[in-house]
Write an enzyme that holds these catalytic residues in place. Structure first.
Site, mmCIF file in Angstrom:
data_model
loop_
_atom_site.group_PDB
_atom_site.id
_atom_site.type_symbol
_atom_site.label_atom_id
_atom_site.label_comp_id
_atom_site.label_asym_id
_atom_site.label_seq_id
_atom_site.Cartn_x
_atom_site.Cartn_y
_atom_site.Cartn_z
ATOM 1 N N ASP A 1 0.809 -1.220 0.000
ATOM 2 C CA ASP A 1 0.000 0.000 0.000
ATOM 3 C C ASP A 1 0.841 1.268 0.000
ATOM 4 O OD1 ASP A 1 0.758 -0.895 2.614
ATOM 5 O OD2 ASP A 1 -0.594 0.583 3.491
ATOM 6 N N GLU B 1 -0.549 -1.962 5.220
ATOM 7 C CA GLU B 1 0.341 -1.875 6.381
ATOM 8 C C GLU B 1 0.244 -0.520 7.042
ATOM 9 O OE1 GLU B 1 3.332 -0.688 8.869
ATOM 10 O OE2 GLU B 1 3.386 0.112 6.820
ATOM 11 N N ARG C 1 18.876 -6.768 14.063
ATOM 12 C CA ARG C 1 19.135 -7.056 15.464
ATOM 13 C C ARG C 1 18.179 -8.133 15.945
ATOM 14 N NH1 ARG C 1 18.831 -3.296 19.624
ATOM 15 N NH2 ARG C 1 17.701 -4.812 20.868
ATOM 16 N N HIS D 1 7.611 8.974 4.425
ATOM 17 C CA HIS D 1 6.376 9.742 4.543
ATOM 18 C C HIS D 1 6.570 11.210 4.164
ATOM 19 C CE1 HIS D 1 4.060 6.676 7.232
ATOM 20 N NE2 HIS D 1 4.957 6.062 6.490
#
Length: 413
Positions: free
Chosen positions: A91, A149, A189, A376
Site C-alpha cells: 500500500d 500496512e 538485530r 512519509h
C-alpha cells in the site's frame, strides 16, 4: 511506462549473482510502474492485478483476494522440507508527491512515500528467481503480498484468513527499505526492532464563559494543559529507566476567540514502547491521570484508547541467519548495523507473534544523489541499487534456511 535511464547496479556487484544483476533493470521497471500507480490500504486492486499477472506468467501458484486485496504465492522446491514465508507490503500513503521524476505518481494525492513499491518489486523478483531454481532448496517458499500496512493494518486479517497455514509456515522474514541508513548497509538485530503503536483521543468537557469572568467557568484549556504536562511523567516516573517508551500529544484543539473560555478541549496522541510487558499499562495510566486532573477541576472527559500494532520482536535464530547472509552481500563490518532500532511501528509484528522470524532494514539512502528524504515525506525516494541487494539477501536466506534449518522444531513435514 515512461522510459527513463535506470540506476546501474554498481554497489558490490560481485556479491550479487549474475542472474539477479541481469534481472535488475526489470526490477526497477516494476518498481517504477508500481510507483506511478499507488493505491491506499485495502484498495490495491491495480497493484494486486500487476503482481498476479507476473506470478501467473512465471507459472507460480497463488491465491488472490485474501483480506480483500492480499496475495499468497507458493513455490515448492524439488524436495520436501520446511516452509519459509517472505512478506512484502503493497500500500501507499495519502500524500501528494513533489518529486519531479518521470515515474512520479499518477494518482493525485496518493504516493508511495515509504518504499512499499520497492518491497513489492523485491518480492516479485525473488519469486521470479526461485521459480527458475526450485532445485536449489528443499522445502517451500510462501510469498505474502500484504495490503494496508500503513493502516488500519492488513497483517492481522491475512493471518485470520489462514495465510500462515496450508502449508504451515515454520518461519517468516521481511525487509524495509530504510532511508535512515545509507546504501550498502543492513540494519538487523535480535529482539525488539520496532515499537508497539497505541493511539488515544480525549475530549475534556468544562464550562465555557467570558475570559474576564473565569470564576463562573471551568477552563478546558487549563485542564488540558495540565493533562499534557502530567502525561510526560508516565515515562519519566512510571517506566523503568532502562526501558524505552514515548508518550506524545500530537494534537490539541480548543477555543474560538481571544476572550472566551473554551468549554471543550480535544487532545490526541500516540504511545510507543518495545517491551510487551507494558501492553495495557499506558492506557490505564493515561486514564488515571486524566481522570484525576479532571476531577480536581470539576471537568469531565471522554477517552478513546486503542492498540494498533504490537512491537516487532525478532527471533534470535532467524536474525542470526540473516546477519550471516547479509555479511556476504555488504561490506563488513561497516555494512552491518547491529543495534538499529526505531520507535516507528509495523504490523509485521503480528506475523512475528505467530511464527519465529526476523524483520530487517535495508539501507537505501544516497545523499550524493539527493535520495535521503525521510519516509512519509512528499519528496521521498530511494536508490534503486538497493532493490537487487534485497533480492540477493532474500535468495541467500532461502538457500541458507533450507540447508541449515535454524528452526530445530521442524519434524520433516
Amino acid at each position: 511506462m515512461v522510459s527513463t535511464p535506470l540506476t546501474p547496479l554498481s554497489t558490490h556487484p560481485a556479491r550479487i549473482r549474475a542472474e539477479i544483476q541481469a534481472l535488475h533493470p526489470q526490477i526497477v521497471e516494476w518498481r517504477r510502474h508500481l510507483h506511478q500507480w499507488p493505491e491506499l490500504g485495502f484498495r490495491e486492486q491495480l497493484t494486486a492485478e500487476f503482481v498476479s499477472q507476473k506470478l501467473q506468467a512465471w507459472g507460480i501458484e497463488h491465491q488472490t483476494g485474501i483480506a480483500r486485496t492480499g496475495i499468497v504465492a507458493v513455490i515448492p522446491g524439488t524436495r520436501p522440507g520446511p516452509v519459509l514465508a517472505i512478506r512484502a507490503d503493497m500500500d501507499a500513503l495519502p500524500i501528494q508527491e513533489e518529486n519531479d521524476v518521470p515515474y512520479r505518481s499518477q494518482h493525485d494525492g496518493v504516493m508511495h512515500a515509504c518504499g512499499h513499491d520497492g518491497h513489492t518489486a523485491i518480492a516479485l523478483a525473488t519469486a521470479c528467481y526461485l521459480s527458475q531454481h526450485r532445485d536449489s532448496f528443499a522445502g517451500t517458499v510462501k510469498l505474502i503480498f500484504q495490503p494496508a500496512e500503513e493502516g488500519p493494518g492488513g497483517a492481522k486479517p491475512m493471518i485470520e484468513a489462514g495465510v500462515l497455514n496450508n502449508p504451515d509456515v515454520d518461519a517468516i522474514i521481511g525487509l524495509h527499505l530504510w532511508n535512515f541508513l545509507p546504501l550498502g548497509t543492513v540494519g538487523i538485530r535480535s529482539g525488539p526492532l520496532m515499537a508497539a503503536v497505541e493511539l488515544f483521543d480525549c475530549t475534556i468537557s468544562g464550562k465555557g464563559g467570558h475570559g474576564a469572568i473565569p470564576q463562573h467557568s471551568i477552563d478546558s484549556i487549563v485542564v488540558g494543559a495540565q493533562v499534557v504536562s502530567a502525561l510526560q511523567t508516565i515515562v519519566a516516573r512510571n517506566v523503568d529507566p532502562i526501558e524505552s517508551a514515548v508518550v506524545t500529544v500530537g494534537k490539541f484543539h480548543a477555543g474560538t476567540a481571544n476572550n472566551v473560555i473554551a468549554a471543550n478541549a480535544r487532545l490526541s496522541g500516540t504511545v510507543r514502547y518495545f517491551n510487551p510487558q507494558y501492553e495495557g499499562f499506558f492506557g490505564d495510566r493515561i486514564q488515571q491521570i486524566i481522570q484525576g486532573i479532571c476531577q480536581a477541576h470539576g471537568a469531565s472527559f471522554d477517552l478513546e484508547y486503542r492498540s494498533l500494532y504490537p512491537p516487532v520482536i525478532n527471533d534470535d535464530r532467524i536474525a542470526s541467519m540473516i546477519r550471516s547472509v547479509a555479511e556476504h552481500v555488504v561490506e563488513t563490518p561497516t555494512g552491518i548495523v547491529p543495534q538499529c532500532q526505531t520507535m516507528g511501528g509495523e504490523d509485521m509484528s503480528f506475523f512475528l507473534q505467530q511464527v519465529p522470524g526476523c524483520y530487517f532494514f535495508l539501507g537505501s539512502a544516497n545523499l550524493s544523489r539527493g535520495l535521503s528524504f525521510p519516509h512519509h515525506h512528499p519528496q521521498f525516494d530511494f536508490d534503486e541499487t538497493a532493490l537487487g541487494m534485497g533480492v540477493e539477501i532474500f535468495v541467500r536466506c532461502v538457500e541458507k534456511f533450507f540447508n541449515d534449518n535454524p528452526i530445530r522444531s521442524y519434524s520433516g513435514r
